[in-house]
Design a protein around this motif. Sequence first.
Motif, short mmCIF file in Angstrom:
data_model
loop_
_atom_site.label_atom_id
_atom_site.label_comp_id
_atom_site.label_asym_id
_atom_site.label_seq_id
_atom_site.Cartn_x
_atom_site.Cartn_y
_atom_site.Cartn_z
N LEU A 1 -3.39 -1.29 2.01
CA LEU A 1 -3.40 -1.77 3.50
C LEU A 1 -3.24 -0.56 4.57
N LEU A 2 -2.55 0.46 4.09
CA LEU A 2 -2.22 1.54 4.96
C LEU A 2 -2.66 3.02 4.15
N TRP A 3 -3.65 3.58 4.57
CA TRP A 3 -4.20 4.94 4.15
C TRP A 3 -3.35 6.05 5.13
N GLN A 4 -3.21 7.30 4.23
CA GLN A 4 -2.85 8.55 4.74
C GLN A 4 -3.89 9.18 5.50
N ASP A 5 -3.52 9.50 6.74
CA ASP A 5 -4.41 10.39 7.51
C ASP A 5 -4.18 11.88 7.49
N VAL B 1 0.52 1.91 1.41
CA VAL B 1 1.08 0.57 1.55
C VAL B 1 -0.37 -0.25 0.78
N TYR B 2 0.26 -1.16 -0.32
CA TYR B 2 -0.84 -2.05 -0.95
C TYR B 2 -0.31 -3.42 -0.61
N GLN B 3 -1.51 -4.23 -0.58
CA GLN B 3 -1.18 -5.62 -0.57
C GLN B 3 -0.99 -6.10 -1.98
N ASN B 4 0.23 -6.71 -2.29
CA ASN B 4 0.76 -7.08 -3.43
C ASN B 4 -0.16 -8.04 -4.06
N SER B 5 -0.73 -9.33 -3.41
CA SER B 5 -1.66 -10.04 -3.90
C SER B 5 -2.85 -9.91 -4.41
N ALA B 6 -3.38 -8.88 -3.91
CA ALA B 6 -4.84 -8.13 -4.10
C ALA B 6 -4.57 -7.27 -5.30
N MET B 7 -3.44 -6.65 -5.22
CA MET B 7 -3.06 -5.71 -6.17
C MET B 7 -3.11 -6.53 -7.56
N SER B 8 -2.32 -7.67 -7.73
CA SER B 8 -2.05 -8.57 -8.80
C SER B 8 -3.84 -9.06 -9.21
N ARG B 9 -4.37 -9.38 -8.27
CA ARG B 9 -5.39 -10.09 -8.40
C ARG B 9 -6.44 -9.05 -9.36
#
Length: 734
Positions: free
Chosen positions: A653-657, A667-675
Amino acid sequence: MAMPQNSTRQNGFCFAQPLDFSCPSPHPSEAGRPLGAVSGRDGHSTLLSNGIASSGAPSPSDSCAEPLCAASPAQEETPFEEGIKYVSAEGEELACGWGAFTPGCLQLCNTSKGVLFFLCVASFLQGMTVNGFINTVITSIERRFDLRSYQSGLIASSYDIAACVCLTFVSYFGGNGHKPRWLGWGVLVMGLGSLLFALPHFTTGQYEARSAAEVGVCGGNQSLPCSQAASSLSGYRFVFMLGQFLHGMGATPLYTLGVTYLDENVKTNYSPVYIAVFYTAAILGPAAGYLVGGMFLNIYTEIGREIDIAPENTLWVGAWWIGFLGAGAASLLISIPILGYPQRLPGSQRYIVMRVSEAHQLKDGSHKKASDPDFGKTVKDLPRSVLLLLKNPTFIFLCLAGATEATLIAGMSTFGPKFLESQFSLSASEAATFFGYLVVPAGGGGTFLGGFLVNKFKLRCSGIIKLCLLCTVSSLLAIFIFFIHCPNMPMAGVTQMYDGSALPGGHLNLTAACNAQCGCLQDTYSPVCGTDDIMYYSPCHAGCKSVSVDLRSGKKVYLECSCVDKALLPASGEAEAGKCTSSCAKKPLLLCFIFVVIFFTFLSSIPALTATLRCVSDRQRSFALGIQWIVVRTLGGIPGPIAFGSMIDKSCLLWQDQCGEQGSCYVYQNSAMSRYTLVAGLVYKVLGTTFFIVACLLYKPPPPESAPGSLDGSKNGTSDLQEHKPSLPAEEDI
């Protein structure tokens, strides 16, 4: 070849008395057949019927060196001559020592248990360094030496690249050479690699961190221009890569020659237990590396220097180098006793004689070439050795199954802590420690139990493959747990708007009216948790004006935070450094099934390794393990983390610049990470199951009468899963 005749001499030794294999025979006179004979007073041995040299005098150091035969009553009272050395037919001494220095006290370690101990220490150090310390400190190294993520990835991959380059050479020539010397020099090279890895700490200047307490609060953001932020320290990545390359070179003999050396010097049915203990130590190493490495990271890298930033600060660099110094010194020390072991242990010839061949039978009979004592001693035999293995379908599919399992193990070890960190909102050090506690009982217990089951039920090669298949199917079913996940902790501007509403179109928006006057920059990600249980990108993005330290917890507390909702708690408007604590109700269920997946994945590792050793000819075992490791690393170990990493990155969801370039994911989206984890796990587990099924179906064992001393399983109604071998005199090896 005619059987040698029994002989007796004046010195009272026992020479090749007939051994009763308890095999049913139509003629009672054939019930006990002599296997061979040994010579007498000179201490040299003659050849047994299969061409293997047997020694003439027993070693008193271990049960594995007990006499091959029992003395007759007439000989029983005759004492052995003193001063007899235990040597092979070629005149090679089987005493433990270095050159002519072979003191008697060292012979207490000249046993299978002694070898196992030193190899376990070596594998523990290798696992702790390569799979523990490096994974733990990689973030600190990136920060200290200004490395990009892809550069640190090259450092990690250098180990596997070195192993792939060296495996063919080491396994082929080392397998036909003096294995302990190859092992000892390998451990020594591994130790030099660890010391080299720590060297950049001593050749660079002191680490200077911006220690102003007010950095990060509203109006206090400071950022170095990109031109000034860049430094020449990134050139040290080549030193780290060389250190990892030496790690890979040194560890290559350990998991090829070390395994076959153990297998050759113990009874066949005890071999899986010895190998399981060896691999269990290798798995406990990374767990110790996670725990010990995490402790060292809580010590500032410049020891003895006062600093006013805490380990939670993104500018903190821990003492990443201490572990490599300790592991390097320990590896150098442990290489000394390993170099002192003989080419084979006293008394091990009996196990070679008694071993029942379970090698896969090729239709054209070419597998018999590997039984030639002179096969594999020259480079000319290398292409033929490779061809024999490629024509063995059981071996090929076991290698492919191992590659799929290695992909999952590599993916889990690399991204397991990151998965726990995201799902349960943990800090990086907490996630690493948590994962270490999970791997010790699951990975270590599964590895040891796998070897124990093979020994307990005396499984033959086909039964071992079926056990691997059962384990793979069990972990395949457990992996469906990734259908569930823990929800993300709410984060202002990332998962929701500052007022709690949904983000329009999913686009990030870290700026709001409450922090518009602060001039917040995104250079430093320093999450804080407000008293409203919402996370903010930094104290500045929470609108915090000042900072203090909580004397009870030691954590920083930011005050006068304009973005923190004061409606619920009118007296507050504060935020604490760090992530908000997750209260996910699914946490116990997720951890339980992750444990099951790890357990069954490691439970099949030793049986699969044992099946590989059994399905090839004895003289090809080391080379077969080398080829298998090349396949496993090329198809599993190297691409595994890349495949898992690319899939998990899709859920970011959030990348370092980093000065306009995309860095790591915050930051990762937990639902997508599990999927995505579920998809990757299912693909590789289904492939592994398929490969084990094909290996089992294509395996063609030798006929019972082709193996000396083998029994017909149908005679006593026992299962075809069990191993039937002649019984040795009662003795305890473990």
